[in-house]
Design a protein around this motif. Sequence first.
Motif, PDB file in Angstrom:
ATOM      1  N   LEU A 284       0.828  -1.211   0.000  1.00  0.00           N
ATOM      2  CA  LEU A 284       0.000   0.000   0.000  1.00  0.00           C
ATOM      3  C   LEU A 284       0.862   1.260   0.000  1.00  0.00           C
ATOM      4  CD1 LEU A 284      -2.751  -1.089   2.553  1.00  0.00           C
ATOM      5  CD2 LEU A 284      -2.961  -0.954   0.077  1.00  0.00           C
TER       6      LEU A 284
ATOM      7  N   GLN B  37       2.392   1.837  -3.402  1.00  0.00           N
ATOM      8  CA  GLN B  37       1.380   2.380  -4.318  1.00  0.00           C
ATOM      9  C   GLN B  37       1.276   3.900  -4.190  1.00  0.00           C
ATOM     10  OE1 GLN B  37      -2.240   0.336  -3.323  1.00  0.00           O
ATOM     11  NE2 GLN B  37      -1.399  -1.675  -3.866  1.00  0.00           N
ATOM     12  N   VAL B  38       1.122   4.377  -2.963  1.00  0.00           N
ATOM     13  CA  VAL B  38       0.851   5.809  -2.761  1.00  0.00           C
ATOM     14  C   VAL B  38       2.111   6.657  -2.847  1.00  0.00           C
ATOM     15  CG1 VAL B  38      -1.216   5.347  -1.401  1.00  0.00           C
ATOM     16  CG2 VAL B  38       0.975   5.633  -0.233  1.00  0.00           C
TER      17      VAL B  38
ATOM     18  N   VAL C 186      -1.264   8.523  -7.465  1.00  0.00           N
ATOM     19  CA  VAL C 186      -1.989   7.605  -6.583  1.00  0.00           C
ATOM     20  C   VAL C 186      -2.068   8.195  -5.180  1.00  0.00           C
ATOM     21  CG1 VAL C 186      -2.057   5.264  -5.653  1.00  0.00           C
ATOM     22  CG2 VAL C 186      -1.187   5.665  -7.980  1.00  0.00           C
TER      23      VAL C 186
ATOM     24  N   SER D 266      -9.865  -3.646   1.693  1.00  0.00           N
ATOM     25  CA  SER D 266      -8.765  -3.899   0.761  1.00  0.00           C
ATOM     26  C   SER D 266      -8.343  -5.363   0.816  1.00  0.00           C
ATOM     27  CB  SER D 266      -7.566  -2.998   1.093  1.00  0.00           C
ATOM     28  OG  SER D 266      -7.880  -1.640   0.906  1.00  0.00           O
TER      29      SER D 266
ATOM     30  N   HIS E 140     -13.795   3.703  -8.680  1.00  0.00           N
ATOM     31  CA  HIS E 140     -12.726   4.645  -9.009  1.00  0.00           C
ATOM     32  C   HIS E 140     -13.090   5.623 -10.136  1.00  0.00           C
ATOM     33  CE1 HIS E 140     -10.400   1.687  -6.683  1.00  0.00           C
ATOM     34  NE2 HIS E 140      -9.535   2.655  -6.497  1.00  0.00           N
TER      35      HIS E 140
ATOM     36  N   TYR F 296      -1.502   4.734 -14.031  1.00  0.00           N
ATOM     37  CA  TYR F 296      -1.635   4.800 -12.571  1.00  0.00           C
ATOM     38  C   TYR F 296      -2.336   3.558 -12.028  1.00  0.00           C
ATOM     39  CZ  TYR F 296      -0.904   9.715 -13.828  1.00  0.00           C
ATOM     40  OH  TYR F 296      -0.421  10.880 -14.362  1.00  0.00           O
ATOM     41  N   TYR F 297      -3.403   3.154 -12.704  1.00  0.00           N
ATOM     42  CA  TYR F 297      -4.168   1.992 -12.261  1.00  0.00           C
ATOM     43  C   TYR F 297      -3.303   0.731 -12.320  1.00  0.00           C
ATOM     44  CZ  TYR F 297      -8.508  -0.745 -11.701  1.00  0.00           C
ATOM     45  OH  TYR F 297      -9.497  -1.576 -11.236  1.00  0.00           O
TER      46      TYR F 297
ATOM     47  N   TRP G 252       0.010   0.632 -12.099  1.00  0.00           N
ATOM     48  CA  TRP G 252       1.049   0.686 -11.070  1.00  0.00           C
ATOM     49  C   TRP G 252       0.528   0.188  -9.728  1.00  0.00           C
ATOM     50  CZ3 TRP G 252       5.873   0.479  -9.950  1.00  0.00           C
ATOM     51  CH2 TRP G 252       6.321   0.843  -8.669  1.00  0.00           C
ATOM     52  N   VAL G 253      -0.680   0.583  -9.381  1.00  0.00           N
ATOM     53  CA  VAL G 253      -1.259   0.141  -8.114  1.00  0.00           C
ATOM     54  C   VAL G 253      -1.257  -1.385  -8.042  1.00  0.00           C
ATOM     55  CG1 VAL G 253      -3.398   0.038  -6.780  1.00  0.00           C
ATOM     56  CG2 VAL G 253      -2.647   2.215  -7.762  1.00  0.00           C
ATOM     57  N   HIS G 254      -1.635  -2.022  -9.137  1.00  0.00           N
ATOM     58  CA  HIS G 254      -1.643  -3.480  -9.143  1.00  0.00           C
ATOM     59  C   HIS G 254      -0.226  -4.055  -9.196  1.00  0.00           C
ATOM     60  CE1 HIS G 254      -2.873  -7.548  -9.752  1.00  0.00           C
ATOM     61  NE2 HIS G 254      -2.293  -7.615 -10.946  1.00  0.00           N
TER      62      HIS G 254
ATOM     63  N   THR H 157       2.553  -3.225  -8.004  1.00  0.00           N
ATOM     64  CA  THR H 157       3.356  -3.214  -6.780  1.00  0.00           C
ATOM     65  C   THR H 157       3.270  -4.524  -6.004  1.00  0.00           C
ATOM     66  OG1 THR H 157       1.520  -2.201  -5.565  1.00  0.00           O
ATOM     67  CG2 THR H 157       3.180  -0.711  -6.483  1.00  0.00           C
TER      68      THR H 157
END
Length: 301
Positions: free
Chosen positions: A44, A47-48, A53, A74, A99, A119-120, A122-124, A126
């Motif tokens: 998490l 991600q941020v 993000v 989550s 989202h 961006y979407y 990258w969140v996954h 990680t």
Amino acid sequence: MAAASGPPASGPAPRAEPAPPPVGGVLWSVAGDVRALLMLPAALTLQVAHPAVGAGVDEHSVFRTDPWGRGERSLRSVQLWVYGGEAAAEEGRRLRRLHRTIQGTDARGRRYHALTPAYYAWVHATGFPVYRHGLSYLARPLTQAQERQLYAEWFQVGRILGIRDRDMPPTIEEFWPYYRAVLRDELEATVVVRELVDPGAPVPPPDRGPLPLRRLLRLLWPVLLPRLARFRRFVTVGLMPPDAREAIGLAWSDRQEKRLRRFSLAVRTVVPLLPERLRYLPLAREARRRARLSAAARRAR
């Protein structure tokens, strides 16, 4: 005279739902193990650390006012992707709907939308390096074949989330240059990163569970929170891949590394000895039970 009739017109075939990762695969084995709870904060935070993000979470998330609820949601979402069967694809659609309205301007003055493919994805993305690094401490290092399989399964989960194949590197060989480029060009210690690793950040006591337990936690919270916050920072920074940790600017000493290795030795010694009801999270436990029943039924034929 009757008009000649031809074959009925047909539209495009319905699109097949993306399949969850395979039963018995690498992801199936690790995502529902309780050790995944220790790796989740690092993922998490990674991600941020992406400004877009981080801005989305800063401006739209309830992580400050309802951290326990957000964490629970989550975790359940991740479990559904892997163990949810037919519910996995619906969970992916739910997340995209959630989202759709998240947009704004990040700290670099760039417009962002949560579903912007870069961006979407990258969140996954990680999740893969964090699993790979965390397992080397908390379980055992993956073999090259297992790494390759884990990446392929994580890529498949991306399809469940609606990530197009062209938006995420399709092979592990292509992943690492992409990953290093994001570390080099994008990541920073965003406002949300600094809060997540700050032992002094305010966190409300849990508001779930039996009422007597909640009352006891509220009473003891001034004593428990500092210890919990220090431990959260310890596992967040320690189980983050070192190159990501360095890119974000998170300090990590040799002394902390030795503590992490001692802690990890205890975890990988104790967890395999736990009964299934304690070792696996609920959705994983139920999926494992169904898999055993299905295997027994096939053998009985």
